[in-house]
Structure formats: C-alpha cells, structure tokens
Scaffold this motif. Structure first.
Motif, PDB file in Angstrom:
ATOM      1  N   ARG A 196      52.003 108.826 -34.783  1.00  0.00           N
ATOM      2  CA  ARG A 196      52.219 110.130 -35.399  1.00  0.00           C
ATOM      3  C   ARG A 196      52.403 111.197 -34.328  1.00  0.00           C
ATOM      4  NH1 ARG A 196      49.888 109.481 -40.512  1.00  0.00           N
ATOM      5  NH2 ARG A 196      50.454 107.381 -41.172  1.00  0.00           N
ATOM      6  N   PRO A 231      46.801 106.784 -35.842  1.00  0.00           N
ATOM      7  CA  PRO A 231      45.586 107.331 -36.454  1.00  0.00           C
ATOM      8  C   PRO A 231      44.316 106.607 -36.012  1.00  0.00           C
ATOM      9  CG  PRO A 231      47.322 107.211 -38.087  1.00  0.00           C
ATOM     10  CD  PRO A 231      47.851 106.524 -36.849  1.00  0.00           C
ATOM     11  N   HIS A 259      43.487 107.550 -32.379  1.00  0.00           N
ATOM     12  CA  HIS A 259      43.277 109.005 -32.346  1.00  0.00           C
ATOM     13  C   HIS A 259      41.876 109.344 -32.857  1.00  0.00           C
ATOM     14  CE1 HIS A 259      43.929 113.265 -32.527  1.00  0.00           C
ATOM     15  NE2 HIS A 259      43.852 113.292 -33.850  1.00  0.00           N
ATOM     16  N   LEU A 260      41.468 108.702 -33.945  1.00  0.00           N
ATOM     17  CA  LEU A 260      40.126 108.915 -34.479  1.00  0.00           C
ATOM     18  C   LEU A 260      39.078 108.422 -33.486  1.00  0.00           C
ATOM     19  CD1 LEU A 260      38.200 109.713 -36.740  1.00  0.00           C
ATOM     20  CD2 LEU A 260      38.549 107.442 -37.748  1.00  0.00           C
ATOM     21  N   THR A 302      38.818 110.873 -30.526  1.00  0.00           N
ATOM     22  CA  THR A 302      38.226 112.151 -30.928  1.00  0.00           C
ATOM     23  C   THR A 302      36.718 112.034 -31.065  1.00  0.00           C
ATOM     24  OG1 THR A 302      40.256 112.767 -32.122  1.00  0.00           O
ATOM     25  CG2 THR A 302      38.242 113.965 -32.674  1.00  0.00           C
ATOM     26  N   ALA A 308      39.803 115.339 -35.778  1.00  0.00           N
ATOM     27  CA  ALA A 308      40.915 114.390 -35.685  1.00  0.00           C
ATOM     28  C   ALA A 308      41.970 114.671 -36.749  1.00  0.00           C
ATOM     29  CB  ALA A 308      40.383 112.964 -35.822  1.00  0.00           C
ATOM     30  N   PHE A 309      41.518 115.001 -37.958  1.00  0.00           N
ATOM     31  CA  PHE A 309      42.432 115.253 -39.085  1.00  0.00           C
ATOM     32  C   PHE A 309      41.925 116.495 -39.816  1.00  0.00           C
ATOM     33  CE2 PHE A 309      42.012 110.698 -38.316  1.00  0.00           C
ATOM     34  CZ  PHE A 309      43.316 110.382 -37.966  1.00  0.00           C
ATOM     35  N   SER A 310      42.610 117.585 -39.654  1.00  0.00           N
ATOM     36  CA  SER A 310      42.141 118.864 -40.202  1.00  0.00           C
ATOM     37  C   SER A 310      42.159 118.880 -41.728  1.00  0.00           C
ATOM     38  CB  SER A 310      42.990 120.018 -39.662  1.00  0.00           C
ATOM     39  OG  SER A 310      44.368 119.826 -39.961  1.00  0.00           O
ATOM     40  N   ASN A 311      43.043 118.092 -42.334  1.00  0.00           N
ATOM     41  CA  ASN A 311      43.071 117.995 -43.794  1.00  0.00           C
ATOM     42  C   ASN A 311      41.963 117.035 -44.238  1.00  0.00           C
ATOM     43  OD1 ASN A 311      43.574 117.217 -46.498  1.00  0.00           O
ATOM     44  ND2 ASN A 311      45.758 117.632 -46.271  1.00  0.00           N
ATOM     45  N   GLU A 369      43.020 113.740 -45.851  1.00  0.00           N
ATOM     46  CA  GLU A 369      43.589 112.795 -44.895  1.00  0.00           C
ATOM     47  C   GLU A 369      42.484 112.159 -44.061  1.00  0.00           C
ATOM     48  OE1 GLU A 369      46.578 110.794 -42.472  1.00  0.00           O
ATOM     49  OE2 GLU A 369      46.316 111.429 -44.554  1.00  0.00           O
ATOM     50  N   ALA A 370      41.485 112.957 -43.680  1.00  0.00           N
ATOM     51  CA  ALA A 370      40.356 112.430 -42.903  1.00  0.00           C
ATOM     52  C   ALA A 370      39.626 111.347 -43.684  1.00  0.00           C
ATOM     53  CB  ALA A 370      39.403 113.562 -42.539  1.00  0.00           C
ATOM     54  N   VAL A 376      41.845 108.109 -43.928  1.00  0.00           N
ATOM     55  CA  VAL A 376      41.854 107.319 -42.695  1.00  0.00           C
ATOM     56  C   VAL A 376      40.527 106.597 -42.521  1.00  0.00           C
ATOM     57  CG1 VAL A 376      41.909 107.453 -40.177  1.00  0.00           C
ATOM     58  CG2 VAL A 376      43.562 108.761 -41.526  1.00  0.00           C
TER      59      VAL A 376
END
Length: 228
Positions: free
Chosen positions: A170, A178, A181-182, A185, A195-198, A201-202, A205
């Motif tokens: 991404r 993802p 990235h997680l 973070t 990691a995921f501001s939404n 989505e957090a 994942v």
C-alpha cells in the motif's frame, strides 16, 4: 450514560443538539440495547469485535453500567499488546512451517540472498548466549514474508482471499504491506491507530492477523511435513 447506573439509558450528542431548552438530559435519553453492552470480564477479543459493529459500547458490572468504550480506545496499550501477540503467533507459525516446504538452501540462501549473511551473523551472536536460538530468531517479519511470497505452495496453503490482503503493498509508492506495517508500528511504540488512522480499517487488519495466526496453527497441527 444517565445516572443512576442501573437506568440503562444514554444521551447522544445529536440528541442534545435537537433538544429544547426546557428539556432535561433524561428526557432526551434513549435505552441502551443489549447489543451495545459487554460484561466487565469479557475477553478483549469480544470488545474489539463489538467495536467493529458499533462506534462505542457500554461496560456492565453487577447490573449496572460502569463505563463506556469507544473506537478511540483502540489506541490503548492493552490493545497494542493483544495485537502484538497475534503477530508473534503469525511469526511462530511461519517458523514452524517454512522448513517443511523448502530446504534451508532455498529459503535462506536463494530467497533472501544478500540478507542471509546478516541473518547468519546475528544468529551466531545469539547462539553464544542461547543455545536454543534458531535462524528464525535472527530474522525479521519481512524476511518471513519474502519467503512466503517466494514459495507458491506455502502461500497457497496459508492464505485465502481475505488474508491475502495483508500482503498487498500500500501507500503512494506501494512500499509497505499492512502486515509488516502493523508489526513495525507496534514495535516502535505506536498503536494500531497509529498504523491505520481509520478505526474500522485498524479492526479489519487486526482480525485478519488473528485469522492468519489461527490458520497457521491449524496447518501445523493437521498437515504432515511436506517433502522437498
């Protein structure tokens, strides 16, 4: 929530905005439905699942409402620890499976290439302090991902249509997946919301990571070692 704690009613911002000046908080309150309540002793996994369906829920203890949890609470340290545990389960599952799908000369030397030298050096250092250390202890999650992506049969056995999304790069430069990235973070002290501001989505994942960890454990238990 409206006091007393056993009234099982609550007030929303929209309810207050629509209220007349002479109304009371109680008059604009609405009932708390059972679907919006979780017991104080419920597992964290149940709380995360409930936040997937509702932006907030209430905590009940002894027939009383004692608190409220919102999606902003996904940034809590307890959630980060829970997520990191699931990531560790994914790493452990891959460590158990990889040697069954390819010899070391393939997954270490051929797939990781130049990285293998550094891994061997770290492994040698760790062996001096821990005789039970393995090459996987010297590897990062990204190394395991590269191996998974390079072994088609392993990838086919481990991933399904949903968990495949954890490995799709991404970002503007398509630089991160993802999953790692997680992992990165959380390892640097961030939360899943860093990691995921939404929040939705957090949660998605995190639940995919849990699903992948469970799948890996089932493969390890039920399937015999594959010949090279």
């Amino acid at each position: 929530p409206i006091a007393p704690a056993n009234s099982f009613r609550f007030v929303t911002a929209s309810g207050l905005a629509a209220a007349q000046p002479n109304e009371t908080a109680d008059s604009v309150s609405v009932p708390i439905h059972a679907s919006m309540v979780l017991g104080a002793e419920a597992p964290l996994a149940d709380a995360i699942e409930l936040l997937r369906h509702h932006p907030f829920f209430f905590i009940q203890q002894r027939r009383e409402i004692v608190g409220i949890v919102t999606r902003a609470d996904l940034g809590h340290a307890a959630v980060s620890a829970y997520a990191f545990q699931s990531l560790m389960a994914v790493e452990s599952g891959l460590d158990s499976l990889i040697p069954s799908y390819a010899p070391q000369s393939v997954w270490l030397d051929e797939v990781l290439g130049k990285e293998s030298k550094k891994i061997r050096e770290v492994y040698a250092t760790r062996q001096r302090f821990n005789a039970d250390s393995t090459l996987f202890d010297a590897m990062m999650l990204r190394h395991r991902i590269e191996i998974l992506e390079a072994l088609p049969i392993l990838r086919q056995d481990v991933l399904d249509q949903e968990t495949e999304d954890l490995f799709v790069r991404r970002g503007k430069e398509k630089e991160t997946r993802p999953l790692d990235h997680l992992r990165n973070t959380l390892a640097h002290g961030g939360s899943i919301l860093h990691a995921f501001s939404n929040p939705e989505e957090a949660i998605r994942v995190l639940q995919l990571v849990e699903k992948l960890a469970q799948r890996l454990s089932l493969i390890h238990i039920s399937e015999p070692t594959r010949p090279y």
